[in-house]
Design a protein around this motif. Structure first.
Motif, PDB file in Angstrom:
ATOM      1  N   TYR A 193     -31.904  32.529 -19.131  1.00 57.84           N
ATOM      2  CA  TYR A 193     -30.613  32.242 -18.486  1.00 57.84           C
ATOM      3  C   TYR A 193     -30.581  30.836 -17.895  1.00 57.84           C
ATOM      4  N   CYS A 194     -31.071  29.862 -18.656  1.00 56.23           N
ATOM      5  CA  CYS A 194     -31.075  28.480 -18.167  1.00 56.23           C
ATOM      6  C   CYS A 194     -29.642  28.001 -17.927  1.00 56.23           C
ATOM      7  N   LEU A 195     -29.516  26.987 -17.131  1.00 57.65           N
ATOM      8  CA  LEU A 195     -28.219  26.396 -16.847  1.00 57.65           C
ATOM      9  C   LEU A 195     -27.695  25.700 -18.100  1.00 57.65           C
ATOM     10  N   ILE A 196     -26.487  26.038 -18.499  1.00 53.78           N
ATOM     11  CA  ILE A 196     -25.841  25.402 -19.649  1.00 53.78           C
ATOM     12  C   ILE A 196     -24.661  24.594 -19.132  1.00 53.78           C
ATOM     13  N   GLY A 197     -24.605  23.339 -19.518  1.00 54.79           N
ATOM     14  CA  GLY A 197     -23.499  22.472 -19.124  1.00 54.79           C
ATOM     15  C   GLY A 197     -22.866  21.864 -20.362  1.00 54.79           C
ATOM     16  N   ILE A 198     -21.788  22.439 -20.815  1.00 59.50           N
ATOM     17  CA  ILE A 198     -21.112  21.980 -22.028  1.00 59.50           C
ATOM     18  C   ILE A 198     -20.044  20.959 -21.657  1.00 59.50           C
ATOM     19  N   GLU A 199     -19.993  19.880 -22.416  1.00 56.30           N
ATOM     20  CA  GLU A 199     -18.937  18.893 -22.219  1.00 56.30           C
ATOM     21  C   GLU A 199     -17.638  19.491 -22.738  1.00 56.30           C
ATOM     22  N   ASN A 200     -16.601  19.482 -21.914  1.00 54.45           N
ATOM     23  CA  ASN A 200     -15.332  20.072 -22.351  1.00 54.45           C
ATOM     24  C   ASN A 200     -14.160  19.139 -22.064  1.00 54.45           C
ATOM     25  N   ASN A 201     -14.155  18.022 -22.750  1.00 54.22           N
ATOM     26  CA  ASN A 201     -13.080  17.051 -22.570  1.00 54.22           C
ATOM     27  C   ASN A 201     -11.777  17.483 -23.222  1.00 54.22           C
ATOM     28  N   PHE A 202     -11.858  18.154 -24.350  1.00 55.78           N
ATOM     29  CA  PHE A 202     -10.662  18.440 -25.127  1.00 55.78           C
ATOM     30  C   PHE A 202     -10.287  19.916 -25.146  1.00 55.78           C
TER      31      PHE A 202
ATOM     32  N   MET B  82     -25.635  10.402 -24.691  1.00 56.88           N
ATOM     33  CA  MET B  82     -24.618  10.972 -23.810  1.00 56.88           C
ATOM     34  C   MET B  82     -24.992  12.391 -23.379  1.00 56.88           C
ATOM     35  N   GLY B  83     -25.539  13.168 -24.290  1.00 56.32           N
ATOM     36  CA  GLY B  83     -25.997  14.512 -23.929  1.00 56.32           C
ATOM     37  C   GLY B  83     -27.077  14.462 -22.859  1.00 56.32           C
ATOM     38  N   TYR B  84     -28.012  13.523 -23.021  1.00 59.21           N
ATOM     39  CA  TYR B  84     -29.088  13.352 -22.039  1.00 59.21           C
ATOM     40  C   TYR B  84     -28.511  12.908 -20.695  1.00 59.21           C
ATOM     41  N   ALA B  85     -27.556  11.984 -20.735  1.00 55.91           N
ATOM     42  CA  ALA B  85     -26.937  11.485 -19.503  1.00 55.91           C
ATOM     43  C   ALA B  85     -26.192  12.606 -18.774  1.00 55.91           C
ATOM     44  N   ILE B  86     -25.472  13.431 -19.516  1.00 56.53           N
ATOM     45  CA  ILE B  86     -24.755  14.553 -18.903  1.00 56.53           C
ATOM     46  C   ILE B  86     -25.752  15.536 -18.294  1.00 56.53           C
ATOM     47  N   ALA B  87     -26.812  15.850 -19.037  1.00 55.02           N
ATOM     48  CA  ALA B  87     -27.823  16.778 -18.524  1.00 55.02           C
ATOM     49  C   ALA B  87     -28.462  16.247 -17.247  1.00 55.02           C
ATOM     50  N   MET B  88     -28.773  14.955 -17.228  1.00 55.47           N
ATOM     51  CA  MET B  88     -29.387  14.366 -16.040  1.00 55.47           C
ATOM     52  C   MET B  88     -28.427  14.414 -14.847  1.00 55.47           C
ATOM     53  N   ARG B  89     -27.163  14.191 -15.090  1.00 58.60           N
ATOM     54  CA  ARG B  89     -26.170  14.249 -14.013  1.00 58.60           C
ATOM     55  C   ARG B  89     -26.017  15.671 -13.477  1.00 58.60           C
ATOM     56  N   ILE B  90     -25.996  16.639 -14.379  1.00 59.79           N
ATOM     57  CA  ILE B  90     -25.864  18.034 -13.968  1.00 59.79           C
ATOM     58  C   ILE B  90     -27.067  18.439 -13.121  1.00 59.79           C
TER      59      ILE B  90
ATOM     60  N   ARG C 105     -17.972   8.820 -16.860  1.00 54.88           N
ATOM     61  CA  ARG C 105     -18.748   8.171 -17.930  1.00 54.88           C
ATOM     62  C   ARG C 105     -19.557   6.978 -17.418  1.00 54.88           C
ATOM     63  N   PRO C 106     -18.939   6.015 -16.729  1.00 53.22           N
ATOM     64  CA  PRO C 106     -19.748   4.910 -16.203  1.00 53.22           C
ATOM     65  C   PRO C 106     -20.806   5.380 -15.196  1.00 53.22           C
ATOM     66  N   ALA C 107     -20.484   6.422 -14.432  1.00 57.97           N
ATOM     67  CA  ALA C 107     -21.430   6.923 -13.432  1.00 57.97           C
ATOM     68  C   ALA C 107     -22.668   7.531 -14.097  1.00 57.97           C
ATOM     69  N   ILE C 108     -22.466   8.337 -15.147  1.00 56.86           N
ATOM     70  CA  ILE C 108     -23.631   8.950 -15.793  1.00 56.86           C
ATOM     71  C   ILE C 108     -24.441   7.913 -16.560  1.00 56.86           C
ATOM     72  N   ILE C 109     -23.763   6.918 -17.107  1.00 54.96           N
ATOM     73  CA  ILE C 109     -24.493   5.861 -17.821  1.00 54.96           C
ATOM     74  C   ILE C 109     -25.311   5.030 -16.834  1.00 54.96           C
ATOM     75  N   SER C 110     -24.731   4.703 -15.697  1.00 54.28           N
ATOM     76  CA  SER C 110     -25.478   3.956 -14.677  1.00 54.28           C
ATOM     77  C   SER C 110     -26.698   4.736 -14.217  1.00 54.28           C
ATOM     78  N   TYR C 111     -26.517   6.029 -14.028  1.00 55.36           N
ATOM     79  CA  TYR C 111     -27.630   6.859 -13.571  1.00 55.36           C
ATOM     80  C   TYR C 111     -28.746   6.912 -14.614  1.00 55.36           C
ATOM     81  N   ILE C 112     -28.376   7.061 -15.886  1.00 56.82           N
ATOM     82  CA  ILE C 112     -29.420   7.154 -16.918  1.00 56.82           C
ATOM     83  C   ILE C 112     -30.108   5.812 -17.122  1.00 56.82           C
ATOM     84  N   VAL C 113     -29.385   4.705 -16.981  1.00 57.92           N
ATOM     85  CA  VAL C 113     -30.008   3.377 -17.083  1.00 57.92           C
ATOM     86  C   VAL C 113     -31.072   3.234 -15.991  1.00 57.92           C
ATOM     87  N   GLU C 114     -30.724   3.619 -14.784  1.00 60.35           N
ATOM     88  CA  GLU C 114     -31.682   3.560 -13.673  1.00 60.35           C
ATOM     89  C   GLU C 114     -32.873   4.485 -13.931  1.00 60.35           C
TER      90      GLU C 114
END
Length: 162
Positions: A16-25, A117-125, A67-76
């Motif tokens: 039952y791991c945490l699942i975080g699906i991107e749901n833009n559309f 992007m998947g990695y960035a979203i996972a790291m943010r979650i 989007r810019p926030a998760i990219i900044s976080y993954i860059v760091e």
């Protein structure tokens, strides 16, 4: 629908791991997981446009703010902990992830950025989630129970995601 069933099976396999699906559309995937009884989806706060109230919704929304926030976080993160990324395909995509002439971070022409992007979203979650489960209880629970197997069926091909 196969994607949702694969996510369900992976979630059950990983206890039952945490699942975080991107749901833009479309919210179909998150709603279908809930219908199947998957109990551990990422929940975000969203602003309801009509009543201006804060509501909870399943899934991660990538927009002009996030989007810019998760990219900044993954860059760091990559700068400070490059040894923690052990997937060669993700690393290759990161090497081809650039800022275009308009300043938007994206894959260079002819490349992909899905893994980045998947990695960035996972790291943010992971950064946003508070874990309060008892680790002993989690260790003693089953990975895959009969109900979940019957719900999904046995003819679902499992594609292991990288």
């Amino acid at each position: 629908d196969l994607y949702v069933k694969q996510m369900y099976c992976l979630g059950m396999y990983y206890n039952y791991c945490l699942i975080g699906i991107e749901n833009n559309f479309d919210k179909f995937e998150c709603r279908e997981l809930a219908r199947l009884g998957y109990i551990n989806q990422f929940i975000r706060k969203a602003e309801e446009k009509i009543n201006q109230k804060s509501v909870k919704e399943y899934g991660f929304r990538t927009d002009l703010v996030t989007r810019p926030a998760i990219i900044s976080y993954i860059v760091e993160f990559v700068r400070e902990h490059p040894e923690k990324i052990n997937d060669i395909d993700t690393l290759k995509e990161m090497l081809e992830f650039i800022y275009n002439d308009n300043g938007r971070a994206e894959a260079q022409q002819g490349s992909h950025d899905d893994l980045v992007m998947g990695y960035a979203i996972a790291m943010r979650i992971v950064k946003d989630v508070v874990f309060n489960a008892n680790p002993i209880q989690l260790a003693e629970s089953t990975f895959f129970n009969e109900r979940s197997y019957e719900e999904i069926g046995e003819e679902i091909p499992i594609i292991w995601l990288k």
